[in-house]
Motif scaffolding. Structure first.
Motif, PDB file in Angstrom:
ATOM      1  N   THR A  78       0.807  -1.217   0.000  1.00  0.00           N
ATOM      2  CA  THR A  78       0.000   0.000   0.000  1.00  0.00           C
ATOM      3  C   THR A  78       0.840   1.267   0.000  1.00  0.00           C
ATOM      4  O   THR A  78       0.388   2.317  -0.466  1.00  0.00           O
ATOM      5  N   GLU A  79       2.081   1.206   0.497  1.00  0.00           N
ATOM      6  CA  GLU A  79       2.910   2.415   0.446  1.00  0.00           C
ATOM      7  C   GLU A  79       3.342   2.728  -0.987  1.00  0.00           C
ATOM      8  O   GLU A  79       3.818   3.833  -1.269  1.00  0.00           O
ATOM      9  N   ARG A  80       3.115   1.773  -1.894  1.00  0.00           N
ATOM     10  CA  ARG A  80       3.434   1.973  -3.298  1.00  0.00           C
ATOM     11  C   ARG A  80       2.198   2.245  -4.153  1.00  0.00           C
ATOM     12  O   ARG A  80       2.286   2.308  -5.381  1.00  0.00           O
ATOM     13  N   CYS A  81       1.041   2.404  -3.521  1.00  0.00           N
ATOM     14  CA  CYS A  81      -0.198   2.644  -4.269  1.00  0.00           C
ATOM     15  C   CYS A  81      -0.239   4.077  -4.798  1.00  0.00           C
ATOM     16  O   CYS A  81       0.061   5.025  -4.073  1.00  0.00           O
ATOM     17  N   ASP A  82      -0.672   4.210  -6.043  1.00  0.00           N
ATOM     18  CA  ASP A  82      -0.745   5.523  -6.673  1.00  0.00           C
ATOM     19  C   ASP A  82      -2.176   6.035  -6.843  1.00  0.00           C
ATOM     20  O   ASP A  82      -2.383   7.125  -7.384  1.00  0.00           O
ATOM     21  N   SER A  83      -3.168   5.249  -6.405  1.00  0.00           N
ATOM     22  CA  SER A  83      -4.560   5.664  -6.590  1.00  0.00           C
ATOM     23  C   SER A  83      -5.429   5.007  -5.532  1.00  0.00           C
ATOM     24  O   SER A  83      -5.023   4.023  -4.879  1.00  0.00           O
ATOM     25  N   LEU A  84      -6.638   5.535  -5.370  1.00  0.00           N
ATOM     26  CA  LEU A  84      -7.610   4.930  -4.464  1.00  0.00           C
ATOM     27  C   LEU A  84      -7.934   3.505  -4.913  1.00  0.00           C
ATOM     28  O   LEU A  84      -8.026   2.592  -4.086  1.00  0.00           O
ATOM     29  N   GLU A  85      -8.113   3.301  -6.202  1.00  0.00           N
ATOM     30  CA  GLU A  85      -8.435   1.966  -6.709  1.00  0.00           C
ATOM     31  C   GLU A  85      -7.345   0.960  -6.341  1.00  0.00           C
ATOM     32  O   GLU A  85      -7.643  -0.161  -5.921  1.00  0.00           O
ATOM     33  N   GLU A  86      -6.095   1.339  -6.474  1.00  0.00           N
ATOM     34  CA  GLU A  86      -4.996   0.443  -6.103  1.00  0.00           C
ATOM     35  C   GLU A  86      -5.031   0.114  -4.611  1.00  0.00           C
ATOM     36  O   GLU A  86      -4.820  -1.032  -4.213  1.00  0.00           O
ATOM     37  N   LEU A  87      -5.278   1.124  -3.782  1.00  0.00           N
ATOM     38  CA  LEU A  87      -5.338   0.911  -2.342  1.00  0.00           C
ATOM     39  C   LEU A  87      -6.451  -0.059  -1.979  1.00  0.00           C
ATOM     40  O   LEU A  87      -6.250  -1.023  -1.214  1.00  0.00           O
ATOM     41  N   LEU A  88      -7.640   0.172  -2.523  1.00  0.00           N
ATOM     42  CA  LEU A  88      -8.772  -0.707  -2.222  1.00  0.00           C
ATOM     43  C   LEU A  88      -8.543  -2.115  -2.759  1.00  0.00           C
ATOM     44  O   LEU A  88      -8.920  -3.103  -2.113  1.00  0.00           O
ATOM     45  N   PHE A  89      -7.937  -2.199  -3.941  1.00  0.00           N
ATOM     46  CA  PHE A  89      -7.682  -3.511  -4.520  1.00  0.00           C
ATOM     47  C   PHE A  89      -6.714  -4.304  -3.646  1.00  0.00           C
ATOM     48  O   PHE A  89      -6.898  -5.511  -3.422  1.00  0.00           O
ATOM     49  N   ALA A  90      -5.695  -3.642  -3.117  1.00  0.00           N
ATOM     50  CA  ALA A  90      -4.757  -4.317  -2.214  1.00  0.00           C
ATOM     51  C   ALA A  90      -5.465  -4.804  -0.955  1.00  0.00           C
ATOM     52  O   ALA A  90      -5.234  -5.929  -0.491  1.00  0.00           O
ATOM     53  N   LEU A  91      -6.341  -3.978  -0.391  1.00  0.00           N
ATOM     54  CA  LEU A  91      -7.092  -4.402   0.793  1.00  0.00           C
ATOM     55  C   LEU A  91      -7.993  -5.587   0.483  1.00  0.00           C
ATOM     56  O   LEU A  91      -8.100  -6.530   1.273  1.00  0.00           O
ATOM     57  N   ALA A  92      -8.645  -5.557  -0.680  1.00  0.00           N
ATOM     58  CA  ALA A  92      -9.574  -6.635  -1.039  1.00  0.00           C
ATOM     59  C   ALA A  92      -8.848  -7.937  -1.336  1.00  0.00           C
ATOM     60  O   ALA A  92      -9.337  -9.016  -0.992  1.00  0.00           O
ATOM     61  N   LEU A  93      -7.694  -7.868  -1.969  1.00  0.00           N
ATOM     62  CA  LEU A  93      -6.995  -9.089  -2.386  1.00  0.00           C
ATOM     63  C   LEU A  93      -6.016  -9.615  -1.342  1.00  0.00           C
ATOM     64  O   LEU A  93      -5.721 -10.813  -1.314  1.00  0.00           O
ATOM     65  N   LEU A  94      -5.541  -8.742  -0.453  1.00  0.00           N
ATOM     66  CA  LEU A  94      -4.558  -9.162   0.544  1.00  0.00           C
ATOM     67  C   LEU A  94      -5.090  -9.067   1.980  1.00  0.00           C
ATOM     68  O   LEU A  94      -4.435  -9.545   2.902  1.00  0.00           O
ATOM     69  N   GLY A  95      -6.259  -8.447   2.156  1.00  0.00           N
ATOM     70  CA  GLY A  95      -6.741  -8.159   3.502  1.00  0.00           C
ATOM     71  C   GLY A  95      -7.550  -9.287   4.121  1.00  0.00           C
ATOM     72  O   GLY A  95      -8.043 -10.190   3.447  1.00  0.00           O
ATOM     73  N   ASP A  96      -7.709  -9.195   5.435  1.00  0.00           N
ATOM     74  CA  ASP A  96      -8.547 -10.120   6.202  1.00  0.00           C
ATOM     75  C   ASP A  96      -8.872  -9.450   7.533  1.00  0.00           C
ATOM     76  O   ASP A  96      -8.796  -8.218   7.647  1.00  0.00           O
ATOM     77  N   ASP A  97      -9.221 -10.229   8.546  1.00  0.00           N
ATOM     78  CA  ASP A  97      -9.622  -9.658   9.828  1.00  0.00           C
ATOM     79  C   ASP A  97      -8.530  -8.806  10.468  1.00  0.00           C
ATOM     80  O   ASP A  97      -8.822  -7.906  11.263  1.00  0.00           O
ATOM     81  N   ARG A  98      -7.285  -9.055  10.112  1.00  0.00           N
ATOM     82  CA  ARG A  98      -6.193  -8.277  10.715  1.00  0.00           C
ATOM     83  C   ARG A  98      -6.232  -6.811  10.295  1.00  0.00           C
ATOM     84  O   ARG A  98      -5.644  -5.954  10.970  1.00  0.00           O
ATOM     85  N   CYS A  99      -6.928  -6.509   9.208  1.00  0.00           N
ATOM     86  CA  CYS A  99      -7.040  -5.126   8.742  1.00  0.00           C
ATOM     87  C   CYS A  99      -8.046  -4.315   9.546  1.00  0.00           C
ATOM     88  O   CYS A  99      -8.058  -3.083   9.439  1.00  0.00           O
ATOM     89  N   VAL A 100      -8.905  -4.985  10.293  1.00  0.00           N
ATOM     90  CA  VAL A 100      -9.967  -4.291  11.022  1.00  0.00           C
ATOM     91  C   VAL A 100      -9.422  -3.805  12.360  1.00  0.00           C
ATOM     92  O   VAL A 100      -9.294  -4.566  13.322  1.00  0.00           O
ATOM     93  N   ALA A 101      -9.100  -2.516  12.408  1.00  0.00           N
ATOM     94  CA  ALA A 101      -8.544  -1.945  13.635  1.00  0.00           C
ATOM     95  C   ALA A 101      -9.624  -1.732  14.690  1.00  0.00           C
ATOM     96  O   ALA A 101      -9.370  -1.865  15.891  1.00  0.00           O
ATOM     97  N   ALA A 102     -10.836  -1.375  14.240  1.00  0.00           N
ATOM     98  CA  ALA A 102     -11.951  -1.164  15.163  1.00  0.00           C
ATOM     99  C   ALA A 102     -13.257  -1.208  14.384  1.00  0.00           C
ATOM    100  O   ALA A 102     -13.297  -0.890  13.195  1.00  0.00           O
ATOM    101  N   THR A 103     -14.313  -1.603  15.093  1.00  0.00           N
ATOM    102  CA  THR A 103     -15.658  -1.653  14.523  1.00  0.00           C
ATOM    103  C   THR A 103     -16.591  -0.883  15.446  1.00  0.00           C
ATOM    104  O   THR A 103     -16.524  -1.038  16.675  1.00  0.00           O
ATOM    105  N   TYR A 104     -17.472  -0.070  14.832  1.00  0.00           N
ATOM    106  CA  TYR A 104     -18.399   0.766  15.599  1.00  0.00           C
ATOM    107  C   TYR A 104     -19.838   0.468  15.169  1.00  0.00           C
ATOM    108  O   TYR A 104     -20.123   0.333  13.978  1.00  0.00           O
ATOM    109  N   SER A 105     -20.714   0.379  16.148  1.00  0.00           N
ATOM    110  CA  SER A 105     -22.142   0.181  15.893  1.00  0.00           C
ATOM    111  C   SER A 105     -22.908   1.293  16.591  1.00  0.00           C
ATOM    112  O   SER A 105     -22.753   1.497  17.802  1.00  0.00           O
ATOM    113  N   ALA A 106     -23.694   2.037  15.822  1.00  0.00           N
ATOM    114  CA  ALA A 106     -24.439   3.189  16.349  1.00  0.00           C
ATOM    115  C   ALA A 106     -23.512   4.119  17.126  1.00  0.00           C
ATOM    116  O   ALA A 106     -23.855   4.654  18.182  1.00  0.00           O
ATOM    117  N   GLY A 107     -22.324   4.308  16.594  1.00  0.00           N
ATOM    118  CA  GLY A 107     -21.364   5.231  17.179  1.00  0.00           C
ATOM    119  C   GLY A 107     -20.581   4.710  18.347  1.00  0.00           C
ATOM    120  O   GLY A 107     -19.676   5.391  18.840  1.00  0.00           O
TER     121      GLY A 107
END
Length: 438
Positions: free
Chosen positions: A402-431
């Protein structure tokens, strides 16, 4: 200078912000992206989402601002098809759908007549959803009312926006899971009155799939859906070829598998049909006409060898689409890993799915398919403040990519193809924070 002012006591999160107001497949301006953004929340609802520079001046002196720069805020993921009683049997080997049901699913679901067991699994299941950033799901319970009560009680305790229902199943199943046409629908109505619209809980009328319901049960299910039009309806359709052939033998007068449900008044807004692989163009046209939605379950379809969802035909027909894990046929609770799967399924079928559309399907696409746009799914003012904080540096490989991503699409694609539960730093429900990594 921003002319709006926010009320005392509000909270705000500073991070990159992404959300959607349309499907990227049909609009060139479908998303909002704020690289240095601010999400402002009060009383469990979104007040505003925009650029930090334009919103910060409207914050009151006592506002609590959470500095999350370097991370990405997206709406809470919406999983439109999942079985909570199958949590303990995920990754069970079988040659296909029908033997998998007989060998693992039905024996496991028998245990849910015990309220203590149902409650224990519900707690773990919801923990796992939140750990993966999923804040809303359409959930199958078992035939037992106890399983539904246990699920909703745990969801209500956490103030989550969840949809669930008791399975209806009065034939072609073990005796220990069989209800009756009248008894199953009577139990469902009792559960509707107890749980539907109680806080953030919503009820789904849930015939398992056409082969396990008699014509009488399907007819009564359709009548119940007409009686309670703001409830949901969920079931399976056209998952694999053996199942389609079985339905044809059981309902020889129906034009197609989907037509079985249509003939009993079960196609309507807030109806969610899982899989939808072996449909024809007439079926897809009926889904568009009735605003019945398709829940795409890529990891499950690959795991069970069911087939590939046809994006091109579905998009041509303008079928409402959403994304789902389908645990336990699906192999992960993670909607990021599910995006990984749906990208590959689409490619195998000749369709290229941009990452923007995958994130849309997992957020606003789910809300629209459920007729809940304006309640959940994006950060429009007044929506419920369900959101996820994603860390694009969660693993060494992701950080390097991701430090080499040049666009939003590249960033999201990296998260979608390489990501999992470890990417979730926090989850909020009704604030309110309902999961914190580490």
């Amino acid at each position: 200078m921003n002319s709006q002012t926010f009320p005392p006591g509000c909270q705000a999160w500073r991070a990159s912000i992404l959300h959607f107001h349309d499907d990227p497949a049909f609009s060139e301006r479908a998303h909002a992206w704020h690289e240095d953004g601010l999400l402002v929340v009060a009383n469990g609802r979104v007040l505003a989402a925009g650029d930090f520079a334009s919103l910060q001046s409207a914050l009151p002196a006592d506002a609590v601002v959470h500095d999350c720069r370097g991370r990405l805020i997206v709406p809470g993921f919406i999983d439109t098809h999942i079985h909570y009683p199958q949590t303990d049997m995920i990754a069970s080997p079988a040659e296909g759908l029908l033997p998998w049901l007989e060998t693992y699913t039905f024996p496991n679901e028998r245990k849910f007549q015990d309220p203590a067991h149902a409650s224990d699994v519900a707690r773990f299941f919801l923990d796992e959803l939140l750990r993966n950033g999923t804040t809303t799901a359409m959930v199958y319970c078992t035939v037992h009312k106890e399983s539904v009560d246990a699920f909703f009680a745990e969801s209500e305790r956490r103030n989550l926006r969840m949809v669930a229902g008791k399975i209806l199943m009065d034939r072609n199943c073990p005796d220990f899971l069989r209800d009756t046409a009248e008894g199953g629908v009577r139990d469902s109505e009792e559960l509707i009155r107890r749980w539907h619209n109680k806080g953030r809980q919503l009820y789904a009328i849930t015939p398992r799939f056409a082969p396990t319901s008699t014509e009488a049960q399907l007819r009564l299910s359709g009548e119940l859906a007409a009686q309670y039009p703001d409830t949901f309806l969920q079931t399976h359709v056209a998952e694999n070829t053996d199942e389609v052939a079985w339905v044809k033998s059981l309902f020889p007068g129906s034009r197609s598998y989907l037509d079985v449900y249509d003939s009993y008044g079960m196609m309507r807004p807030r109806a969610m049909y899982a899989h939808c692989i072996w449909l024809d163009d007439h079926d897809r046209a009926r889904m568009r006409e009735t605003q019945s939605a398709a829940s795409i379950c890529p990891t499950s379809n690959m795991f069970l060898g069911s087939g590939l969802f046809d994006f091109a035909r579905a998009d041509e027909a303008k079928v409402p689409l959403s994304l789902a894990t389908d645990v336990g046929g699906g192999t992960s609770f993670s909607m990021l890993r599910t995006m990984n799967g749906v990208y590959k399924v689409a490619r195998m079928g000749g369709t290229y799915l941009p990452a923007l559309r995958m994130f849309y399907l997992a957020t606003l696409g789910g809300a629209r398919s459920m007729q809940l746009e304006g309640t959940i799914g994006n950060f429009a003012a007044g929506t419920e403040a369900d959101f996820v904080l994603l860390d694009p540096r969660a693993t060494p490989l992701l950080a390097r990519r991701t430090e080499r991503c040049d666009s939003l699409e590249e960033l999201l694609f990296a998260l979608a193809l390489l990501g999992d539960d470890r990417c979730v730093a926090a989850t909020y429900s009704a604030g309110a924070r309902v999961h914190q990594a580490g």
